[in-house]
Design an enzyme around this catalytic site. Sequence first.
Site, PDB file in Angstrom:
ATOM      1  N   LEU A 227      13.366   1.634   0.727  1.00  0.00           N
ATOM      2  CA  LEU A 227      13.911   2.987   0.536  1.00  0.00           C
ATOM      3  C   LEU A 227      13.128   3.769  -0.505  1.00  0.00           C
ATOM      4  CD1 LEU A 227      17.772   2.396   0.717  1.00  0.00           C
ATOM      5  CD2 LEU A 227      16.283   3.416   2.431  1.00  0.00           C
ATOM      6  N   CYS A 228      12.596   3.081  -1.516  1.00  0.00           N
ATOM      7  CA  CYS A 228      11.838   3.791  -2.541  1.00  0.00           C
ATOM      8  C   CYS A 228      10.577   4.420  -1.956  1.00  0.00           C
ATOM      9  CB  CYS A 228      11.482   2.852  -3.691  1.00  0.00           C
ATOM     10  SG  CYS A 228      10.530   1.405  -3.206  1.00  0.00           S
ATOM     11  N   THR A 229       9.966   3.716  -0.982  1.00  0.00           N
ATOM     12  CA  THR A 229       8.779   4.271  -0.320  1.00  0.00           C
ATOM     13  C   THR A 229       9.155   5.493   0.510  1.00  0.00           C
ATOM     14  OG1 THR A 229       7.713   2.103  -0.221  1.00  0.00           O
ATOM     15  CG2 THR A 229       6.911   3.775   1.311  1.00  0.00           C
ATOM     16  N   GLU A 232      10.081   8.381  -2.136  1.00  0.00           N
ATOM     17  CA  GLU A 232       9.164   8.845  -3.170  1.00  0.00           C
ATOM     18  C   GLU A 232       7.707   8.914  -2.740  1.00  0.00           C
ATOM     19  OE1 GLU A 232       9.781   6.280  -6.472  1.00  0.00           O
ATOM     20  OE2 GLU A 232      11.962   6.626  -6.541  1.00  0.00           O
TER      21      GLU A 232
END
Length: 459
Positions: A227-229, A232
């Site tokens: 999810l961070c990829t 962001e």
Amino acid sequence: MKKRKGEDEPWAPEPEVMAETTDIEGRWRDLDRLLLRPGILVGPGFEPGIDTRDMIRNDCRVLVIGAGGLGCELLKDLALTGFGNLEVIDMDTIDVSNLNRQFLFRMRDVGQPKAKIAAERVMERVKGVNVVPHYCRIEDKDSSFFDQFQIIVLGLDSLEARSYINAVVCGFLEYEPDGSPILTTIKPMVDGGTEGFKGHARVIIPGMTPCFQCSMWLFPPQVTFPLCTLAETPRSPAHCIEFVHLIQWGQDRTGETFDPDNPEHMKWIYEQAAKRAEQYSISGVTYSLTQGVVKNIIPAIASTNAIVAATCALETLKIATMCSKGMEVFMQYTGTDGVYMRTFQNEKDPNCIVCSAGVPVEVEATTTLQKFIDVLLKDSRFKNKISKPSVSLQGENLYMQAPPILEEETRPNLLRPLRTLMGGEGGILNINDKRLKGILRVQVIFKTTDVDMDTAGGG
């Protein structure tokens, strides 16, 4: 008729055999070459003759599960191979996107059940075959429905559906006291699958070859994105699409459930993903890619379906007639760089929770039936598979969760030692549970108590 190389006389079926062929003269000529004469490559128990040919046309019932790209090919191939009694089950309706590869369907069929139209088309083109359609989920049918078929052929596109039908079919399996499967309880399956230019076919003989559960390791894990990829540092069109699908939808359309089959919903995902891609200078977001990412769609190749279906149909014929030795037991096809096929034999898991003679469970000799049930519920191998198990031994109910009258009748057994209930020895217990798709067989092993020889006898 020309002589075949290496033969003194050209082969031809007897005149009375030719007279019995229906509709088209010589229609079954190639099939007769396999079924009406002996050979050195035949399987065990093969009996050449017209009775074998008539058996697959009149008596052998085959169920095809799935009427999509692979299912259409399977139905066509099985009908042309001589199987006269086919049934097909599929829960989907025909979509415009299906028409490029699911050749039994036409534009006028859009919106109609796939199973119904596929059955009609095959019967129109192959005279003498009877195809019965079932427009429903496989879960809508009880086990007695599947038990009426001699062979089940799978043209499915999900692991969940394969696992379900594998458990149902293995649930019919019964074992002798020595651990060998009872032959009359074996229901063969032939499983086919395609993914772009890759495909597979496998033969599953429950109790004798690895079942689907035994070889789950063959399937790679599903592709997921951190999810961070997504939030962001998106680096690909798929990242942008998945961000909108998994995150932005819930933020912008709170309380509205996303429906991948709703064109307006899919269009919104595409438009928002295109905007996000533009922000990060990422190109390549298209509507078709959006559909593929959201629905996890891999483009289907008609030639792959044809190759895999032909393999499955041939293996089905081998199982039904033993006209040739069967495949052992997994075929892998790759068509990306040329054409490559290979077969190999998987190892059967002796402790498989679906097809083995019994999953070993070791307990104390003094364990009560209630304690044994508690052990099963805590065993990680059965996690999420059982919740309120009923237990039986060789057809005798030791404890039944339902109906209430049987629960009350068998409740006293919960406090009795399991060893006493099993006649003083270990053995196989059958476990039934509403979460199970079939029967869970458990091999009970009672722990032995070591005796201290220095203190035995008081010395």
